[in-house]
Design a protein around this motif. Structure first.
Motif, PDB file in Angstrom:
ATOM      1  N   GLY A 151     -73.666  16.122  29.022  1.00 31.61           N
ATOM      2  CA  GLY A 151     -72.631  15.017  28.171  1.00 31.61           C
ATOM      3  C   GLY A 151     -71.905  16.076  27.176  1.00 31.61           C
ATOM      4  N   ALA A 152     -71.896  16.906  26.696  1.00 29.38           N
ATOM      5  CA  ALA A 152     -70.605  17.950  26.192  1.00 29.38           C
ATOM      6  C   ALA A 152     -70.044  18.195  26.476  1.00 29.38           C
ATOM      7  CB  ALA A 152     -72.063  18.569  25.183  1.00 29.38           C
ATOM      8  N   PRO A 153     -68.726  18.011  26.153  1.00 26.99           N
ATOM      9  CA  PRO A 153     -67.443  18.535  26.993  1.00 26.99           C
ATOM     10  C   PRO A 153     -68.138  20.083  26.197  1.00 26.99           C
ATOM     11  CG  PRO A 153     -66.724  16.658  25.941  1.00 26.99           C
ATOM     12  CD  PRO A 153     -68.066  17.122  25.365  1.00 26.99           C
ATOM     13  N   LEU A 154     -67.240  21.117  27.323  1.00 27.23           N
ATOM     14  CA  LEU A 154     -67.068  22.405  27.301  1.00 27.23           C
ATOM     15  C   LEU A 154     -66.639  23.605  26.239  1.00 27.23           C
ATOM     16  CD1 LEU A 154     -68.446  24.298  29.351  1.00 27.23           C
ATOM     17  CD2 LEU A 154     -65.764  25.231  30.027  1.00 27.23           C
ATOM     18  N   ALA A 155     -66.024  22.347  25.739  1.00 20.73           N
ATOM     19  CA  ALA A 155     -64.487  22.864  25.009  1.00 20.73           C
ATOM     20  C   ALA A 155     -65.132  22.253  22.957  1.00 20.73           C
ATOM     21  CB  ALA A 155     -63.051  23.234  24.445  1.00 20.73           C
ATOM     22  N   SER A 156     -66.124  21.688  22.966  1.00 15.96           N
ATOM     23  CA  SER A 156     -66.021  20.532  22.185  1.00 15.96           C
ATOM     24  C   SER A 156     -67.154  21.576  20.760  1.00 15.96           C
ATOM     25  CB  SER A 156     -66.881  19.902  22.375  1.00 15.96           C
ATOM     26  OG  SER A 156     -68.043  19.522  23.307  1.00 15.96           O
ATOM     27  N   LYS A 157     -66.999  21.112  19.886  1.00 16.78           N
ATOM     28  CA  LYS A 157     -67.838  21.852  18.463  1.00 16.78           C
ATOM     29  C   LYS A 157     -69.042  20.924  18.001  1.00 16.78           C
ATOM     30  CE  LYS A 157     -64.402  24.803  17.655  1.00 16.78           C
ATOM     31  NZ  LYS A 157     -62.774  25.617  16.340  1.00 16.78           N
ATOM     32  N   PHE A 158     -70.126  21.761  17.165  1.00 15.87           N
ATOM     33  CA  PHE A 158     -70.654  20.076  16.460  1.00 15.87           C
ATOM     34  C   PHE A 158     -70.116  19.839  15.128  1.00 15.87           C
ATOM     35  CE2 PHE A 158     -73.657  19.073  12.993  1.00 15.87           C
ATOM     36  CZ  PHE A 158     -75.191  19.064  13.388  1.00 15.87           C
ATOM     37  N   THR A 159     -69.255  20.176  14.799  1.00 17.09           N
ATOM     38  CA  THR A 159     -68.160  19.907  13.533  1.00 17.09           C
ATOM     39  C   THR A 159     -66.901  18.885  14.221  1.00 17.09           C
ATOM     40  OG1 THR A 159     -66.664  21.624  13.427  1.00 17.09           O
ATOM     41  CG2 THR A 159     -68.957  22.076  11.806  1.00 17.09           C
ATOM     42  N   ASP A 160     -66.337  18.874  15.427  1.00 14.40           N
ATOM     43  CA  ASP A 160     -65.218  17.899  16.166  1.00 14.40           C
ATOM     44  C   ASP A 160     -65.711  16.814  15.686  1.00 14.40           C
ATOM     45  OD1 ASP A 160     -64.070  20.541  17.007  1.00 14.40           O
ATOM     46  OD2 ASP A 160     -64.909  20.014  19.097  1.00 14.40           O
ATOM     47  N   THR A 173     -72.161  11.590  19.430  1.00 13.23           N
ATOM     48  CA  THR A 173     -73.137  12.111  19.399  1.00 13.23           C
ATOM     49  C   THR A 173     -74.263  12.468  20.149  1.00 13.23           C
ATOM     50  OG1 THR A 173     -74.046   9.472  18.682  1.00 13.23           O
ATOM     51  CG2 THR A 173     -76.255  10.371  19.512  1.00 13.23           C
ATOM     52  N   ASP A 174     -73.888  12.629  21.260  1.00 10.28           N
ATOM     53  CA  ASP A 174     -73.643  13.435  22.792  1.00 10.28           C
ATOM     54  C   ASP A 174     -73.437  15.395  21.954  1.00 10.28           C
ATOM     55  OD1 ASP A 174     -75.040  11.221  24.236  1.00 10.28           O
ATOM     56  OD2 ASP A 174     -72.853  11.128  25.002  1.00 10.28           O
ATOM     57  N   VAL A 175     -72.052  15.302  21.611  1.00 15.68           N
ATOM     58  CA  VAL A 175     -71.561  16.323  21.067  1.00 15.68           C
ATOM     59  C   VAL A 175     -72.737  17.128  20.024  1.00 15.68           C
ATOM     60  CG1 VAL A 175     -69.806  17.902  20.496  1.00 15.68           C
ATOM     61  CG2 VAL A 175     -69.700  15.797  22.100  1.00 15.68           C
ATOM     62  N   ARG A 176     -73.280  16.360  19.376  1.00 16.03           N
ATOM     63  CA  ARG A 176     -74.385  17.024  18.417  1.00 16.03           C
ATOM     64  C   ARG A 176     -75.446  17.103  18.331  1.00 16.03           C
ATOM     65  NH1 ARG A 176     -71.765  13.970  12.334  1.00 16.03           N
ATOM     66  NH2 ARG A 176     -70.000  15.582  12.079  1.00 16.03           N
ATOM     67  N   VAL A 177     -76.411  15.981  19.509  1.00 17.04           N
ATOM     68  CA  VAL A 177     -77.484  16.534  20.090  1.00 17.04           C
ATOM     69  C   VAL A 177     -77.959  17.996  20.876  1.00 17.04           C
ATOM     70  CG1 VAL A 177     -79.282  16.344  21.455  1.00 17.04           C
ATOM     71  CG2 VAL A 177     -78.365  14.469  20.353  1.00 17.04           C
ATOM     72  N   VAL A 178     -76.617  18.164  21.418  1.00 18.56           N
ATOM     73  CA  VAL A 178     -76.463  18.598  22.598  1.00 18.56           C
ATOM     74  C   VAL A 178     -76.277  20.255  22.205  1.00 18.56           C
ATOM     75  CG1 VAL A 178     -75.217  20.205  24.537  1.00 18.56           C
ATOM     76  CG2 VAL A 178     -75.901  17.848  25.062  1.00 18.56           C
ATOM     77  N   THR A 179     -75.183  20.024  20.851  1.00 18.14           N
ATOM     78  CA  THR A 179     -75.100  22.015  20.314  1.00 18.14           C
ATOM     79  C   THR A 179     -76.242  22.189  19.072  1.00 18.14           C
ATOM     80  OG1 THR A 179     -73.496  20.582  18.709  1.00 18.14           O
ATOM     81  CG2 THR A 179     -73.067  21.215  20.718  1.00 18.14           C
ATOM     82  N   ALA A 180     -76.242  21.193  18.899  1.00 20.30           N
ATOM     83  CA  ALA A 180     -77.786  21.613  17.597  1.00 20.30           C
ATOM     84  C   ALA A 180     -79.245  21.736  18.392  1.00 20.30           C
ATOM     85  CB  ALA A 180     -78.953  20.171  16.963  1.00 20.30           C
ATOM     86  N   ILE A 181     -79.381  21.423  19.941  1.00 22.20           N
ATOM     87  CA  ILE A 181     -80.632  22.302  20.479  1.00 22.20           C
ATOM     88  C   ILE A 181     -80.039  23.116  20.718  1.00 22.20           C
ATOM     89  CG2 ILE A 181     -82.116  21.346  22.909  1.00 22.20           C
ATOM     90  CD1 ILE A 181     -81.828  18.751  22.610  1.00 22.20           C
ATOM     91  N   MET A 182     -79.014  23.280  21.077  1.00 23.04           N
ATOM     92  CA  MET A 182     -78.573  24.818  22.280  1.00 23.04           C
ATOM     93  C   MET A 182     -78.200  25.718  20.743  1.00 23.04           C
ATOM     94  SD  MET A 182     -75.410  24.061  24.466  1.00 23.04           S
ATOM     95  CE  MET A 182     -75.824  25.911  25.002  1.00 23.04           C
ATOM     96  N   ILE A 183     -78.444  25.253  19.393  1.00 17.52           N
ATOM     97  CA  ILE A 183     -78.281  26.145  18.206  1.00 17.52           C
ATOM     98  C   ILE A 183     -79.619  27.083  18.387  1.00 17.52           C
ATOM     99  CG2 ILE A 183     -77.844  26.224  16.018  1.00 17.52           C
ATOM    100  CD1 ILE A 183     -75.304  24.490  16.392  1.00 17.52           C
ATOM    101  N   VAL A 184     -80.857  25.838  17.796  1.00 20.58           N
ATOM    102  CA  VAL A 184     -82.261  26.056  17.715  1.00 20.58           C
ATOM    103  C   VAL A 184     -82.156  27.064  18.751  1.00 20.58           C
ATOM    104  CG1 VAL A 184     -84.475  24.993  17.814  1.00 20.58           C
ATOM    105  CG2 VAL A 184     -82.498  23.533  16.607  1.00 20.58           C
ATOM    106  N   MET A 185     -82.303  26.748  19.821  1.00 15.52           N
ATOM    107  CA  MET A 185     -82.730  27.556  21.053  1.00 15.52           C
ATOM    108  C   MET A 185     -82.352  29.313  20.636  1.00 15.52           C
ATOM    109  SD  MET A 185     -82.533  25.151  24.375  1.00 15.52           S
ATOM    110  CE  MET A 185     -82.782  26.547  25.423  1.00 15.52           C
TER     111      MET A 185
END
Length: 418
Positions: A151-160, A173-185
Motif C-alpha cells: 500500500g506504500a508507493p516505492l518513492a514515498s517517505k515517512f515525512t511526505d 496512514t498506509d505510508v507511515r505504517v509501512v515505513t515505520a514497520i520497516m524502520i523498526v525492522m
C-alpha cells in the motif's frame, strides 16, 4: 541527503540499468507495474552488490581480528608515548606495517556500498518527483510510480505530506505504517547483528577499549538508522533492510564456521568438531583439517578452547597430527586418563575459615589431653637426686628442716661449706 546523493550521480546510470534488467525478469512473472516486480528488483540489486563485496567482507573479518589482537600493544604504545603524539603515530603505523593490518579494512564494505546506496536514493527521488533518470524512460517512470509495497508507493517517505502521497495514489496512514514497520525492522536487525558479534565472536580473554567501542556502536547504530530512516523512500528502506538481513546471515555463517579464536563461538565449533571426529573417526573436510593443523602448530600457545579440544581428542583415543588429520592413539588415552586420575588424587584446597576451624579444634584437643595427663596420679615415685634407696614401705617420711624447701633438693657443691 539530496546534496550527498548528487555527488554519486555518475553511478546512477549503471544502478538504474541493473534495476531495469531485474524488473524485466520479475515483471514477466508478477506484472510490470506491481510492487513485487520493482521491490524484488531492488532486493536483487542488493544481493548482486553484496556478492561482489564478499572479498572485502573477508578482509573486514581479518582486519577486525587483527585489531582485537593488537589492542594490548596499541595501549602500551599510547601509554609509553602519551606526551609525544608524533612518535605515537609513527609507532602505530610501524605496528600496522609489521602485522599487515589496515584499520580502514573494517569499514571497506560500508564505504564500498555507499555509492550504490546514494545512487539508488537519487533514482527513487527522481521517480517520486516525476523525472526520468539514467535508463528509466517515461514508460518505466509511470510503471515505477504505480508500484506499491503493501500500500506504500516505492518513492514515498515517512515525512511526505498528504498531498504528495495522494499524488502517488496512496494514503498517508498506509505510508507511515509501512515505513515505520520497516524502520523498526531495519534498526532491530542492525542491533541483533552487532549484539551477536559482541556476545559470541569476540575474544573474551582480551579486555580492551576496542570492545567498549564496539559495545557502544551496538546501541548507537540502530538509533542512527531509526533517525535517518524517516527521510528514506520506501525503496531505499527495502534496500537497507535487505542489506542488514544479508549481513546478519553472512555473519551467522562466519560465526559458526570461522569463529574468532578464544570466543564462545570457537568453543561451540570445536565441540561440534570433536563430536564429528568421535563419531566418524576421521576428518574429511579440508577446512576442518586446516583448523586442526593450526591448533597443532600453536603448541603451548593454544587458548583454553583449543586445549580442551586436544584433551577431548585424547580421551576419545585420538591424537591430532601436524597435517590436520587425526589418528588412533592408545598412549593419548593413557596420558589423558593418567592426568585425570592425578588431578582427582590431589586434595581440594580448604578455605581459610575451614583451616582456622580445624586448627582451633586441634588446639582444644591438645589442651584436653594435657589436662587429663595432669589430673591422673603418677604411678612412679620420684627418686632422690643423691641416689639414696627408696624408703621402705610404711616407714615415716623425713620432714624437712626448718627453712628448707619442700621437695627434691639440689646437691651441694663439694667446695661449699657444710
Amino acid at each position: 541527503m539530496d546534496t550527498i546523493a548528487s555527488l554519486f550521480s555518475f553511478i546512477t546510470t549503471p544502478v538504474s540499468w541493473v534495476i531495469v534488467q531485474f524488473h524485466t525478469v520479475y515483471g514477466a512473472i508478477f506484472g510490470p507495474n506491481t510492487g513485487w516486480a520493482w521491490g524484488l528488483s531492488i532486493v536483487s540489486l542488493v544481493i548482486l552488490i553484496r556478492i561482489c563485496l564478499i572479498p572485502l567482507f573477508v578482509k573486514q573479518i581479518k582486519s577486525t581480528r587483527n585489531m582485537q589482537a593488537l589492542q594490548p600493544k596499541m595501549k602500551a604504545i599510547q601509554e609509553r608515548y602519551k606526551s609525544d603524539k608524533q612518535r605515537q603515530s609513527e609507532e602505530m603505523m610501524k605496528l600496522y606495517k609489521e602485522t599487515g593490518t589496515n584499520p580502514l579494512s573494517s569499514c571497506l564494505p560500508i564505504l564500498a556500498q555507499s555509492p550504490f546506496f546514494f545512487a539508488l536514493y537519487r533514482v527513487l527521488s527522481s521517480i517520486a518527483s516525476g523525472h526520468t533518470i539514467g535508463v528509466i524512460n517515461e514508460s518505466l517512470l509511470d510503471s515505477a510510480r504505480q508500484a506499491h509495497i503493501f500500500g506504500a508507493p516505492l518513492a514515498s517517505k515517512f515525512t511526505d505530506s498528504t498531498e504528495k502521497v495522494a499524488a502517488l495514489g496512496a494514503s498517508l496512514t498506509d505510508v507511515r505504517v509501512v515505513t515505520a514497520i520497516m524502520i523498526v525492522m531495519m534498526s532491530a536487525s542492525q542491533f541483533y547483528t552487532q549484539r551477536q558479534l559482541m556476545q559470541k565472536n569476540v575474544d573474551l580473554t582480551v579486555k580492551t577499549p576496542y570492545m567498549q567501542q564496539q559495545k557502544m556502536l551496538m546501541y548507537i547504530f540502530p538509533v542512527i538508522f531509526a533517525v535517518m530512516g524517516i527521510n528514506f523512500p520506501v525503496g531505499v528502506l527495502v534496500y537497507w533492510l535487505t542489506t542488514n538481513v544479508w549481513t546478519m546471515g553472512q555473519q551467522m555463517y562466519v560465526i559458526n564456521q570461522n569463529p574468532t579464536p578464544g570466543s564462545k563461538a570457537q568453543d561451540h565449533y570445536l565441540q561440534r568438531l570433536l563430536k564429528t571426529v568421535t563419531v566418524h573417526g576421521e576428518v574429511k573436510a579440508r577446512r576442518k583439517r586446516n583448523v586442526i593443523q593450526a591448533i597443532v602448530a600453536k603448541g603451548p600457545d593454544r587458548n583454553e578452547n583449543e586445549r580442551r579440544f586436544i584433551t577431548g581428542l585424547a580421551k576419545a583415543g585420538f591424537a591430532a597430527e601436524a597435517d590436520g588429520t587425526v589418528a588412533k592413539s592408545d598412549a593419548a588415552v593413557a596420558e589423558a586418563e593418567g592426568g585425570a586420575a592425578q588431578k582427582r588424587q590431589q586434595p581440594k584446597r580448604q578455605t581459610k575459615a575451614k583451616r582456622q576451624s580445624a586448627a582451633a579444634q586441634q588446639g582444644a584437643a591438645k589442651s584436653t589431653d594435657a589436662d587429663d595427663t595432669a589430673s591422673k596420679p603418677s604411678l612412679q615415685k620420684d627418686t632422690p637426686a643423691g641416689g639414696d634407696a627408696k624408703p621402705a614401705p610404711g616407714s615415716p617420711r623425713q620432714q624437712p628442716k626448718s627453712g628448707q624447701r619442700k621437695g627434691q633438693q639440689r646437691p651441694k657443691h663439694p667446695s661449699s661449706k657444710k
